[in-house]
Motif scaffolding. Structure first.
Motif, mmCIF file in Angstrom:
data_model
loop_
_atom_site.group_PDB
_atom_site.id
_atom_site.type_symbol
_atom_site.label_atom_id
_atom_site.label_comp_id
_atom_site.label_asym_id
_atom_site.label_seq_id
_atom_site.Cartn_x
_atom_site.Cartn_y
_atom_site.Cartn_z
ATOM 1 N N UNK A 10 6.821 2.431 -26.653
ATOM 2 C CA UNK A 10 5.792 1.746 -27.462
ATOM 3 C C UNK A 10 5.472 0.366 -27.166
ATOM 4 N N UNK A 11 4.123 0.282 -26.066
ATOM 5 C CA UNK A 11 3.927 -1.287 -25.681
ATOM 6 C C UNK A 11 3.253 -2.331 -26.039
ATOM 7 N N UNK A 12 4.357 -3.383 -26.621
ATOM 8 C CA UNK A 12 3.238 -4.058 -27.235
ATOM 9 C C UNK A 12 3.868 -4.389 -28.798
ATOM 10 N N UNK A 13 3.739 -5.188 -29.565
ATOM 11 C CA UNK A 13 4.215 -5.767 -30.533
ATOM 12 C C UNK A 13 3.827 -6.298 -31.656
ATOM 13 N N UNK A 14 2.333 -6.201 -31.323
ATOM 14 C CA UNK A 14 1.334 -6.709 -32.695
ATOM 15 C C UNK A 14 1.254 -5.816 -33.612
ATOM 16 N N UNK A 15 0.205 -5.751 -34.194
ATOM 17 C CA UNK A 15 -0.002 -4.909 -35.510
ATOM 18 C C UNK A 15 0.163 -3.215 -35.397
ATOM 19 N N UNK A 26 11.393 7.775 -37.880
ATOM 20 C CA UNK A 26 12.352 8.853 -38.810
ATOM 21 C C UNK A 26 12.482 9.680 -38.234
ATOM 22 N N UNK A 27 11.349 10.224 -37.339
ATOM 23 C CA UNK A 27 11.388 10.783 -36.566
ATOM 24 C C UNK A 27 12.194 11.226 -34.995
ATOM 25 N N UNK A 28 12.637 10.167 -34.704
ATOM 26 C CA UNK A 28 13.287 9.846 -33.794
ATOM 27 C C UNK A 28 13.416 8.096 -32.543
ATOM 28 N N UNK A 29 14.041 8.146 -31.314
ATOM 29 C CA UNK A 29 14.228 6.762 -31.602
ATOM 30 C C UNK A 29 12.969 6.399 -31.067
ATOM 31 N N UNK A 30 13.030 4.370 -30.792
ATOM 32 C CA UNK A 30 11.892 4.069 -30.379
ATOM 33 C C UNK A 30 12.074 3.274 -30.152
ATOM 34 N N UNK A 31 11.569 2.732 -28.820
ATOM 35 C CA UNK A 31 11.513 1.643 -27.900
ATOM 36 C C UNK A 31 10.749 0.750 -27.909
ATOM 37 N N UNK A 32 10.367 0.057 -27.998
ATOM 38 C CA UNK A 32 8.842 -1.086 -28.000
ATOM 39 C C UNK A 32 9.488 -2.002 -27.169
ATOM 40 N N UNK A 33 7.752 -2.494 -26.268
ATOM 41 C CA UNK A 33 8.572 -2.992 -25.313
ATOM 42 C C UNK A 33 7.703 -4.793 -24.996
ATOM 43 N N UNK A 34 7.771 -5.878 -24.928
ATOM 44 C CA UNK A 34 7.033 -6.489 -25.210
ATOM 45 C C UNK A 34 6.709 -7.763 -24.483
ATOM 46 N N UNK A 35 5.741 -8.318 -23.805
ATOM 47 C CA UNK A 35 6.371 -9.190 -22.165
ATOM 48 C C UNK A 35 6.789 -10.317 -22.431
ATOM 49 N N UNK A 36 6.325 -10.407 -23.541
ATOM 50 C CA UNK A 36 6.025 -12.138 -23.629
ATOM 51 C C UNK A 36 7.236 -12.102 -25.061
ATOM 52 N N UNK A 37 7.500 -13.449 -26.330
ATOM 53 C CA UNK A 37 8.277 -13.409 -26.922
ATOM 54 C C UNK A 37 7.189 -12.424 -28.350
ATOM 55 N N UNK A 38 8.637 -11.656 -29.130
ATOM 56 C CA UNK A 38 7.933 -10.819 -29.801
ATOM 57 C C UNK A 38 6.574 -11.493 -31.151
ATOM 58 N N UNK A 39 5.988 -12.343 -31.436
ATOM 59 C CA UNK A 39 5.281 -12.419 -31.979
ATOM 60 C C UNK A 39 4.000 -13.605 -31.594
ATOM 61 N N UNK A 40 4.238 -13.144 -29.752
ATOM 62 C CA UNK A 40 3.509 -13.841 -29.319
ATOM 63 C C UNK A 40 2.467 -13.063 -29.244
ATOM 64 N N UNK A 149 14.827 2.115 -34.159
ATOM 65 C CA UNK A 149 13.733 0.757 -33.678
ATOM 66 C C UNK A 149 14.677 -0.141 -31.775
ATOM 67 N N UNK A 150 14.775 -0.383 -31.133
ATOM 68 C CA UNK A 150 14.944 -1.081 -29.988
ATOM 69 C C UNK A 150 13.559 -2.047 -29.612
ATOM 70 N N UNK A 151 13.563 -3.481 -30.119
ATOM 71 C CA UNK A 151 12.477 -4.072 -29.493
ATOM 72 C C UNK A 151 12.567 -5.067 -28.396
#
Ligand SMILES: Cc1cc2nc3c(=O)[nH]c(=O)nc-3n(C[C@H](O)[C@H](O)[C@H](O)COP(=O)(O)OP(=O)(O)OC[C@H]3O[C@@H](n4cnc5c(N)ncnc54)[C@H](O)[C@@H]3O)c2cc1C
Length: 534
Positions: A10-15, A26-40, A149-151
């Motif tokens: 998943x690209x992006x850590x907004x809503x 619960x269905x598999x491993x998730x990686x979230x990549x986000x280009x700045x800090x997570x809440x930006x 989930x890895x963020x």
């Protein structure tokens, strides 16, 4: 180059990105990549709230109707119905995750519902005037607590890696990402990729959007030859704080919902002349154009939003964030009108998707502001976008779960497995200058009121810039400014080309040469990338 493999990327850590991750964990491993800090994210900045039918005087039909009216003939009714009708279920999920929407002080069993422009009933769930931050915090807490989930922060996604099946069907195999903290390129392979990259306000000089809003997901999808829709419909928020030291601080529509009045530079109300019935609560495009006309007519630099008719204690309680922030700039909103101007706020178009957030590539999804779903049409109804992010995260999770057994471990490796990374040879001033040029061209010629002459002028300038960018910085650079410059150039070009092709005025797109709506334009504008490669 380091290569990692995951199930869902998943690209992006907004809503949109965070909700989708929670649905898939619960269905598999998730990686979230986000280009700045997570809440930006834009999500963290949302003030007003999230629309959902809750009140006794409200109904799905009314919310549907309000959305269709704001969308000015271009909404996809089926999608509007889906979003409005599934809102209560998605809100119930947010509540169960721990988002505490404000309760009605007179009856704590009920929620306090805000009113915003274009809504015929009170239906905006909110947490004070910092709803987005409250939602983002809860979602991040849940994501961080999940072992599946890895963020990864400071990871910029630079390209989609594509492949083909034996039957000639295109798939996405993963992404090329830059770890910006360690200056390292990495490849992430995945069975599914979801672009949840938010909007593109940074293509304009003045915007309410965060620095992350450079339209990356749209540029990534366009480069992968996916269809992009309705880019001409950029919503300008009528009321951003006008102060030399304030960086695009939004003054929420909810103030007008509570009766705040707009005053022109001469201190006189004017909305009754532009929309005699709805006045300050007319949809955003009408209020924005009214302000634009008043500023041009009077030569003033800003208009004013006056909420001083309400008791001081109520203002402080209902709008604590806006009250404190304005006070920091020397404006006491309980006694003084607030200086405001319009700014680029929300992109109604984006990557063309179906009702499951699926793009033209089977296992590539686009969710949230970067997507075109058909919900907003020519203009977004206030507080429908957080909802869109939630609903389509759910929809995408349904389709991904359905396709998972068929695609798991079967996505072929990418066609190009080792993209070349270039070094920056020029001084960075070339990059920042081009950034400023694009944003100024867009603000001056592709803004609130447009003409064919202005748009063609902008198009010529942008094409020259794109040629220059392509000649000088054509490849991949481990540098956020260069990579984002290419993305805003692509997005700006798409906006201008879409605007030129729509020879009518509708929703947020107002063309002086064609001030009326036209029947033959009752369809979305759909474009592909213009053949250039940057
Ligand atoms: C000031 C403001 C107030 C608003 N108020 C409201 C409101 O009251 N109600 C409402 O419904 N809507 C509101 N909106 C709109 C709403 O906030 C957004 O549309 C919504 O939050 C978008 O969510 P998203 O998840 O799609 O994107 P975002 O929340 O913007 O998240 C995008 C994410 O993608 C990441 N990203 C982008 N490109 C890349 C890349 N190349 N590589 C890696 N990561 C990347 C970003 O860093 C970010 O983490 C408001 C917007 C603003 C700016």
């Amino acid at each position: 180059m380091k290569v990692e493999k995951t199930d869902f990327l998943i690209v992006g850590s907004g809503i949109a990105g965070l909700s989708l991750a929670l649905k898939l964990k619960d269905f598999g491993e998730v990686v979230i990549l986000t280009k700045k800090r997570k809440f930006e994210t834009a999500t963290s900045l949302a003030q007003g709230g999230i629309a959902c039918v809750m009140g006794e005087d409200d109904s799905f039909d009314l919310h549907i109707q309000d959305t269709l009216i704001a969308g000015d003939g271009l909404c996809d009714r089926k999608i509007v119905e889906l979003v409005v009708r599934s809102a209560p279920e998605r809100i119930a999920e947010l509540l169960s995750l721990g988002v505490n929407f404000d309760r009605d002080p007179d009856d704590p069993r009920k929620f306090h519902l805000g009113l915003e422009g274009g809504h015929s009933r009170r239906r905006i769930l909110h947490v004070g005037d910092y709803t987005g931050r409250a939602i983002e915090n809860v979602l991040i807490e849940r994501v961080v607590a999940s072992s599946n989930i890895r963020l990864l922060e400071h990871h910029f996604v630079a390209d989609l890696l594509l492949s083909e099946t034996g039957e000639g069907r295109r798939l996405v195999s993963g992404v090329l990402a830059f770890d910006l903290l360690h200056g390292e390129p990495k490849i992430y392979l995945a069975d599914f990729v979801a672009l949840c990259t938010g909007g593109a306000g940074k293509v304009y000089l003045y915007t309410s959007n965060p620095d992350t809003a450079t339209g990356d997901g749209i540029a990534l999808a366009a480069r992968a030859n996916c269809r992009i829709a309705n880019m001409e419909f950029f919503q300008f928020h009528p009321t951003c704080l006008y102060h030399p030291k304030a960086k695009n601080f939004l003054i929420s529509e909810a103030l007008r919902g509570e009766g705040a009045i707009l005053l022109n530079p001469e201190g006189k109300p004017f909305m009754h002349r532009y929309d005699p019935v709805r006045k300050e609560l007319a949809p955003r495009d009408i209020v924005t154009r009214a302000i634009d006309f008043e500023l041009k007519k009077t030569g003033g630099e800003c208009v004013y939003l006056d909420i001083t008719h309400l008791p001081s204690d109520y203002i402080k309680k209902r709008f604590p964030y806006i009250y404190e922030t304005c006070l920091k700039y020397g404006i006491d909103i309980t006694t003084q009108p607030i200086p405001v101007v319009p700014a680029a706020h929300y992109l109604c178009g984006g990557v063309y998707t179906n009702e499951y957030g699926q793009t033209d590539i089977l296992n590539l999804f686009a969710v949230g502001e970067c997507a075109y779903t058909g919900l907003h049409g020519a203009n977004r109804l206030a507080s429908n976008s957080l909802l869109e992010g939630l609903v389509f995260a759910h929809q995408a999770s349904l389709k991904i779960k359905e396709l998972y057994p068929q695609l798991k471990g079967r996505v072929p490796p990418p066609r190009i497995n080792e993209p070349k990374i270039e070094d920056i040879k020029d001084e960075k001033i070339f990059i920042s200058h081009n950034w400023d040029l694009i944003r100024k061209i867009m603000w001056d010629f592709v803004g609130i009121v447009r003409s064919i002459k202005m748009l063609e002028f902008a198009q010529k300038r942008l094409n020259l810039l794109i040629e220059e960018i392509s000649a000088n910085w054509g490849g991949f650079y481990l540098d956020l400014d260069v990579m984002e410059l290419k993305n805003i150039a692509i997005v700006a070009e798409l906006i201008v080309r879409s605007a030129i092709s729509r020879k009518e005025s509708r929703g947020t797109h107002y063309l002086l040469d064609y001030p009326e709506k036209r029947e033959d334009f009752l369809k979305p504008t759909i474009l592909l990338l213009n053949g250039f490669s940057i």
